[in-house]
Design a protein around this motif. Structure first.
Motif, PDB file in Angstrom:
ATOM      1  N   ARG A   1      20.012  44.993   2.908  1.00  0.00           N
ATOM      2  CA  ARG A   1      19.358  45.916   3.846  1.00  0.00           C
ATOM      3  C   ARG A   1      18.236  45.152   4.533  1.00  0.00           C
ATOM      4  O   ARG A   1      17.365  44.585   3.876  1.00  0.00           O
ATOM      5  CB  ARG A   1      18.779  47.125   3.127  1.00  0.00           C
ATOM      6  CG  ARG A   1      19.792  48.037   2.467  1.00  0.00           C
ATOM      7  CD  ARG A   1      19.083  49.157   1.701  1.00  0.00           C
ATOM      8  NE  ARG A   1      18.319  50.016   2.604  1.00  0.00           N
ATOM      9  CZ  ARG A   1      17.138  50.550   2.308  1.00  0.00           C
ATOM     10  NH1 ARG A   1      16.552  50.286   1.148  1.00  0.00           N
ATOM     11  NH2 ARG A   1      16.521  51.331   3.162  1.00  0.00           N
TER      12      ARG A   1
ATOM     13  N   LYS B   1      24.849  45.020  14.994  1.00  0.00           N
ATOM     14  CA  LYS B   1      25.040  46.452  14.706  1.00  0.00           C
ATOM     15  C   LYS B   1      26.502  46.857  14.869  1.00  0.00           C
ATOM     16  O   LYS B   1      27.041  47.616  14.056  1.00  0.00           O
ATOM     17  CB  LYS B   1      24.142  47.282  15.613  1.00  0.00           C
ATOM     18  CG  LYS B   1      22.656  47.208  15.255  1.00  0.00           C
ATOM     19  CD  LYS B   1      21.863  48.268  15.983  1.00  0.00           C
ATOM     20  CE  LYS B   1      20.467  48.386  15.406  1.00  0.00           C
ATOM     21  NZ  LYS B   1      19.701  49.518  15.945  1.00  0.00           N
ATOM     22  N   LYS B   2      27.144  46.341  15.914  1.00  0.00           N
ATOM     23  CA  LYS B   2      28.559  46.672  16.129  1.00  0.00           C
ATOM     24  C   LYS B   2      29.439  46.119  15.014  1.00  0.00           C
ATOM     25  O   LYS B   2      30.482  46.700  14.686  1.00  0.00           O
ATOM     26  CB  LYS B   2      29.023  46.124  17.482  1.00  0.00           C
ATOM     27  CG  LYS B   2      28.514  46.933  18.670  1.00  0.00           C
ATOM     28  CD  LYS B   2      29.036  46.374  19.987  1.00  0.00           C
ATOM     29  CE  LYS B   2      28.565  47.233  21.160  1.00  0.00           C
ATOM     30  NZ  LYS B   2      29.024  46.679  22.463  1.00  0.00           N
ATOM     31  N   ASN B   3      29.018  45.000  14.415  1.00  0.00           N
ATOM     32  CA  ASN B   3      29.784  44.401  13.323  1.00  0.00           C
ATOM     33  C   ASN B   3      29.522  45.069  11.974  1.00  0.00           C
ATOM     34  O   ASN B   3      30.076  44.636  10.957  1.00  0.00           O
ATOM     35  CB  ASN B   3      29.463  42.902  13.215  1.00  0.00           C
ATOM     36  CG  ASN B   3      30.023  42.117  14.379  1.00  0.00           C
ATOM     37  OD1 ASN B   3      30.958  42.564  15.047  1.00  0.00           O
ATOM     38  ND2 ASN B   3      29.461  40.942  14.635  1.00  0.00           N
ATOM     39  N   GLY B   4      28.662  46.086  11.967  1.00  0.00           N
ATOM     40  CA  GLY B   4      28.456  46.869  10.753  1.00  0.00           C
ATOM     41  C   GLY B   4      27.453  46.301   9.775  1.00  0.00           C
ATOM     42  O   GLY B   4      27.397  46.753   8.622  1.00  0.00           O
ATOM     43  N   LEU B   5      26.630  45.330  10.194  1.00  0.00           N
ATOM     44  CA  LEU B   5      25.602  44.814   9.293  1.00  0.00           C
ATOM     45  C   LEU B   5      24.533  45.886   9.066  1.00  0.00           C
ATOM     46  O   LEU B   5      24.261  46.711   9.935  1.00  0.00           O
ATOM     47  CB  LEU B   5      24.963  43.553   9.875  1.00  0.00           C
ATOM     48  CG  LEU B   5      25.887  42.348  10.083  1.00  0.00           C
ATOM     49  CD1 LEU B   5      25.078  41.149  10.575  1.00  0.00           C
ATOM     50  CD2 LEU B   5      26.618  41.995   8.804  1.00  0.00           C
ATOM     51  N   ASN B   6      23.926  45.838   7.882  1.00  0.00           N
ATOM     52  CA  ASN B   6      22.922  46.844   7.513  1.00  0.00           C
ATOM     53  C   ASN B   6      21.574  46.438   8.101  1.00  0.00           C
ATOM     54  O   ASN B   6      20.679  45.974   7.393  1.00  0.00           O
ATOM     55  CB  ASN B   6      22.848  46.960   5.991  1.00  0.00           C
ATOM     56  CG  ASN B   6      22.095  48.206   5.547  1.00  0.00           C
ATOM     57  OD1 ASN B   6      21.346  48.802   6.322  1.00  0.00           O
ATOM     58  ND2 ASN B   6      22.296  48.606   4.303  1.00  0.00           N
TER      59      ASN B   6
ATOM     60  N   GLU C   1      24.867  38.447   7.069  1.00  0.00           N
ATOM     61  CA  GLU C   1      26.327  38.555   6.977  1.00  0.00           C
ATOM     62  C   GLU C   1      26.826  37.997   5.648  1.00  0.00           C
ATOM     63  O   GLU C   1      27.779  38.517   5.059  1.00  0.00           O
ATOM     64  CB  GLU C   1      26.951  37.796   8.149  1.00  0.00           C
ATOM     65  CG  GLU C   1      28.451  38.003   8.285  1.00  0.00           C
ATOM     66  CD  GLU C   1      29.001  37.362   9.535  1.00  0.00           C
ATOM     67  OE1 GLU C   1      30.235  37.194   9.607  1.00  0.00           O
ATOM     68  OE2 GLU C   1      28.215  37.024  10.442  1.00  0.00           O
TER      69      GLU C   1
ATOM     70  N   THR D   1      18.344  47.196  11.003  1.00  0.00           N
ATOM     71  CA  THR D   1      17.587  47.962  11.997  1.00  0.00           C
ATOM     72  C   THR D   1      16.531  47.012  12.561  1.00  0.00           C
ATOM     73  O   THR D   1      16.274  45.947  12.012  1.00  0.00           O
ATOM     74  CB  THR D   1      16.900  49.191  11.388  1.00  0.00           C
ATOM     75  OG1 THR D   1      16.165  48.800  10.207  1.00  0.00           O
ATOM     76  CG2 THR D   1      17.924  50.265  11.011  1.00  0.00           C
TER      77      THR D   1
ATOM     78  N   GLY E   1      24.829  40.743   2.796  1.00  0.00           N
ATOM     79  CA  GLY E   1      25.006  42.188   2.896  1.00  0.00           C
ATOM     80  C   GLY E   1      23.784  43.001   2.548  1.00  0.00           C
ATOM     81  O   GLY E   1      23.878  44.188   2.216  1.00  0.00           O
TER      82      GLY E   1
END
Length: 423
Positions: free
Chosen positions: A228, A247-252, A223, A254, A226
């Motif tokens: 990958r 994932k819901k918070n938009g972090l890159n 966070e 997997t 930012g």
């Protein structure tokens, strides 16, 4: 050169479909697929006999023991095992002796792989020098030399300042960082997952919370920077809510898991069988089922073999002293098909996790059956029964937990760039 594969069950992970049809290969790439017979002339026609035709497996996290421990696994033996298992792209780990942490070492790996392996080999490089977690490796130079991702494997970077700097630098270059989510202090020396079973067996255990704590720390740094990021193995239910929030918070971000944690549990260690000793240790059945469900829903993106060869001398030891890891390139697909036969995953869901999503995360064109994609394919009979004999494996090391087990699913042929490399 045009090759037509007919009478196949096309497993398309992009469309999430399974349909009878044909596939046309021209000049090493997929030209077209369909259900009605094509009208154009071809140079070769191959009857698939109703077997499944799917994108070749993209396996993130394969250990090949060159340089340093070639007696355990070479690029030649690993490549042959991969081809026999339907793995068309091996993404190799840098935890060799010495570690792959310089452009020169990476160039050696690429040259050896291209000479010896019949499948695609994409090397990862160490994130810190010597994987010691103290000084960042030369990420820019290593990317120029062909590194597709950066990881210290199971050597967790304990210093958050070092890790945050590495993540910040990786972010500036667009590099992918792969991390092993375990708290390094709690998991140090652990041989099993803590609980009643480990206590009864007298094994040193690690709480599943060590994974949750490791992931929470990494998510905070992610966070902040930012970058990958990919978590190599999520194996406990306790880590899943944090992953979902990230994932819901938009972090890159997997996440992946290993085939052993999807198909085995802690009770398999019952007789101190060291072939079942992996890292992180096998979990409870509740954790296994939760992780299978996370793969089915797409919360966990990828499945990998975490192929880790160990010789007999490393495994024929008391359980706590034995080396961790198992070979899995050849057993990856039949083990994964256990989940399909148990109706826990569909074939398109499985190949989304073992082909499409790994390829997407690494920005590869493979992992799909669409026109223009490389003709990296696996043809297999999902129902073919057999009893696994570890002595027949093509890997130099034979440390598989599936020895003597009844399995279903045999690879019929493997194609890399339209060329048959197995079958």
């Amino acid at each position: 050169m045009k090759t037509l594969l007919t009478n196949a069950r096309l497993i398309d992970p992009e469309a999430q479909s399974e349909t009878p049809g044909w596939l046309l290969i021209e000049n090493g790439v997929i030209c077209e697929t369909g259900t009605k017979e094509p009208g154009e002339q071809v140079d070769e026609t191959i009857d698939c006999n109703g077997h499944c035709l799917a994108p070749g497996i993209v396996d993130i996290g394969v250990k090949v023991c060159e340089p340093g421990e070639r007696h355990k696994e070479s690029y030649r033996s690993a490549g042959l095992a991969a081809a026999a298992g339907g793995v068309t792209t091996m993404v190799t780990r840098p935890d060799t002796l010495p570690a792959i942490d310089t452009p020169e070492a990476l160039e050696f790996v690429r040259r050896r792989a291209n000479e010896a392996a019949p499948v695609n080999v994409l090397p990862m490089a160490a994130l810190t020098k010597g994987r010691k977690g103290r000084e960042m490796a030369e990420i820019g130079f290593l990317m120029d030399a062909g590194a597709v991702a950066f990881t210290d494997c199971d050597s967790v970077i304990a210093n958050p300042k070092v890790f945050s700097r590495a993540l910040t630098y990786a972010k500036s270059l667009g590099a992918l960082v792969i991390a092993h989510v375990q708290d390094p202090i709690l998991s140090d020396g652990a041989a099993a997952t803590s609980g009643k079973f480990a206590s009864l067996r007298g094994l040193s255990g690690v709480s599943p919370m060590a994974e949750r704590m490791g992931l929470d720390r990494d998510l905070a740094l992610l966070e902040m920077t930012g970058a990958r990021y990919h978590a190599d193995q999520i194996t406990t239910s306790r880590a899943l809510p944090a992953l979902e929030r990230a994932k819901k918070n938009g972090l890159n971000i997997t996440a992946g898991t290993s085939i052993h944690h999807l198909t085995l549990n802690e009770l398999d260690v019952a007789d101190y069988r060291t072939f079942f000793k992996v890292k992180p240790p096998l979990r409870s059945e509740d954790d296994r089922l939760a992780v299978v469900e996370a793969v089915a829903s797409g919360l966990i993106d990828t499945i990998s073999s975490m192929h880790t060869p160990q010789d007999e001398e490393s495994k024929r030891l008391p359980f706590e002293e034995a080396a961790s890891g198992a070979v899995a390139l050849e057993t990856f697909l039949p083990a994964a098909l256990r989940l399909v036969h148990a109706d826990q995953l569909t074939l398109p869901q499985l190949f989304r996790a073992i082909s499409l999503n790994p390829a997407r995360r690494l920005n590869l064109a493979s992992g799909r059956l669409s026109s223009g994609a490389p003709a990296d394919l696996v043809l297999f009979d999902p129902n073919k029964p057999f009893v696994l004999d570890r002595t027949t494996l093509k890997s130099k090391s034979k440390n598989t937990p599936f020895d003597g087990q009844r399995m279903q699913g045999k690879v019929t042929a493997t194609y890399v760039g339209g060329e048959r490399v197995y079958g």
